[in-house]
Design an enzyme around this catalytic site. Structure first.
Site, PDB file in Angstrom:
ATOM      1  N   ASP A 116     -10.986   2.703   3.658  1.00 54.81           N
ATOM      2  CA  ASP A 116     -11.314   1.280   3.509  1.00 54.81           C
ATOM      3  C   ASP A 116     -12.811   1.076   3.253  1.00 54.81           C
ATOM      4  O   ASP A 116     -13.226   0.008   2.811  1.00 54.81           O
ATOM      5  CB  ASP A 116     -10.949   0.512   4.788  1.00 54.81           C
ATOM      6  N   GLN A 165      -4.611  -1.386   9.436  1.00 54.03           N
ATOM      7  CA  GLN A 165      -4.524  -2.730   8.848  1.00 54.03           C
ATOM      8  C   GLN A 165      -5.158  -3.762   9.780  1.00 54.03           C
ATOM      9  O   GLN A 165      -4.878  -3.781  10.987  1.00 54.03           O
ATOM     10  CB  GLN A 165      -3.046  -3.064   8.562  1.00 54.03           C
ATOM     11  N   LYS A 209       0.847  -1.205   0.000  1.00 59.46           N
ATOM     12  CA  LYS A 209       0.000   0.000   0.000  1.00 59.46           C
ATOM     13  C   LYS A 209       0.882   1.255   0.000  1.00 59.46           C
ATOM     14  O   LYS A 209       0.611   2.210  -0.724  1.00 59.46           O
ATOM     15  CB  LYS A 209      -0.943  -0.017   1.214  1.00 59.46           C
TER      16      LYS A 209
HETATM   17  N1  GUN Z   1      -6.576  -6.762   5.944  1.00 61.66           N
HETATM   18  C1  GUN Z   1      -6.805  -7.512   4.854  1.00 61.66           C
HETATM   19  N2  GUN Z   1      -7.399  -6.764   3.884  1.00 61.66           N
HETATM   20  C2  GUN Z   1      -7.538  -5.518   4.391  1.00 61.66           C
HETATM   21  C3  GUN Z   1      -8.064  -4.310   3.866  1.00 61.66           C
HETATM   22  O1  GUN Z   1      -8.550  -4.221   2.729  1.00 61.66           O
HETATM   23  N3  GUN Z   1      -8.009  -3.239   4.700  1.00 61.66           N
HETATM   24  C4  GUN Z   1      -7.511  -3.309   5.959  1.00 61.66           C
HETATM   25  N4  GUN Z   1      -7.518  -2.207   6.706  1.00 61.66           N
HETATM   26  N5  GUN Z   1      -7.014  -4.421   6.475  1.00 61.66           N
HETATM   27  C5  GUN Z   1      -7.025  -5.514   5.686  1.00 61.66           C
END
Ligand code: GUN
Length: 284
Positions: A119, A96, A52
């Protein structure tokens, strides 16, 4: 042979479009900044978080890392998120998941300001999605809509079946397909006669979390099949929820694993980050 939906290529196109847009916005003094919060050192989470941050750098979005130890108290994390909510230099907040077991994930998600919820997990974002109001869209389902659109597969009026009802994929996927005027069925682990239902699908979206679960008996002739799963099989090869080799002879279009849905999630996260500054004029 079915059309192979190339998520790697489509996600790259989206990132390049966003990069150009970010340059234009920067020329007007609008810059995006994403706060990326990770608690603990789960290796898979570290890989996701690094990807990311890399995508941010590629597109021209600033990312600020907050790496907290595993034993961080819930109150401490809440305080950090509240601080980021108030920080005018931070446009998006990503915490996350999963969080360590002693932290209430729902509470953290609800603490993130809906205005910075890139998100799309906050109940306000979810509500906006269902009533058709503008708001942040959950990244994986939004990515799947882009895969379909950019592959020339129309949802309008089609029978769409989503297998899986998670808050992150299944439910928002159903809402987005409905928004595109699909006729939507959500199936799940308690669904009776699952094969009969999935065989009706013109667009079949699979997010069940079970390796190679969907074989050709589940798929109607000519269906577009979208695979959200990601597993390692007995030979240590990446594979999805769909048995690709078995299904490819009946599907009209299919996403591979890897290189299908996976790369789209980050591209759509980046789109949500850019969205935070598209309509804002108060940053310089
Ligand atoms: N953990 C696995 N996929 C995601 C996601 O799309 N966003 C977040 N914040 N955590 C994750």
């Amino acid at each position: 042979m079915p059309q192979i939906i190339d998520g790697k290529k489509i996600s790259q196109q989206i990132k390049d479009e966003l990069k150009a847009e970010v340059q234009e916005l920067a020329a007007e003094g609008r810059r995006a900044c994403l706060a990326v919060v990770q608690v603990g050192t789960d290796p898979a989470s570290t890989v996701y978080v690094n990807n990311k941050k890399k995508a941010c750098a590629y597109i021209g979005i600033e990312s600020r890392s907050f790496e907290l130890p595993e034993e961080t108290a819930e109150e401490e994390l809440v305080s950090l998120v509240e601080r980021l909510n108030q920080d005018p230099e931070v446009n998006g907040i990503l915490v996350q998941l999963p969080l360590p077991a002693h932290i209430d994930e729902d509470r953290i998600i609800r603490t993130i300001s809906p205005d910075k919820d890139v998100d799309g997990f906050h109940p306000v974002s979810v509500g906006r999605l269902w009533i058709g109001e503008k708001g942040f869209l959950s990244c994986t389902p939004a990515g799947i809509i882009q895969l379909l659109k950019r592959s020339g597969i129309s949802v309008e009026g089609k029978r769409c079946v989503v297998v899986g009802r998670s808050n992150i994929v299944g439910k928002p996927m159903a809402a987005l397909l409905l928004r595109e005027n699909g006729t939507v069925t959500i199936a799940h682990s308690r669904t009776k006669n699952l094969k009969e239902i999935t065989r009706q699908a013109e667009i079949l979206i699979v997010a069940v979390g079970k390796e190679k679960f969907i074989t050709r008996e589940y798929v109607g002739e000519g269906a577009a099949v979208i695979d959200v799963g990601m597993h390692r099989d007995a030979q240590n090869h990446l594979c999805g929820d769909v048995d690709y080799a078995d299904v490819e002879s009946v599907a009209s279009a299919i996403t591979p694993v890897p290189g299908g849905v996976g790369p789209m999630t980050i591209a759509m996260l980046m789109n949500n980050c850019v969205e935070t500054i598209r309509t804002r004029e108060d940053r310089s």
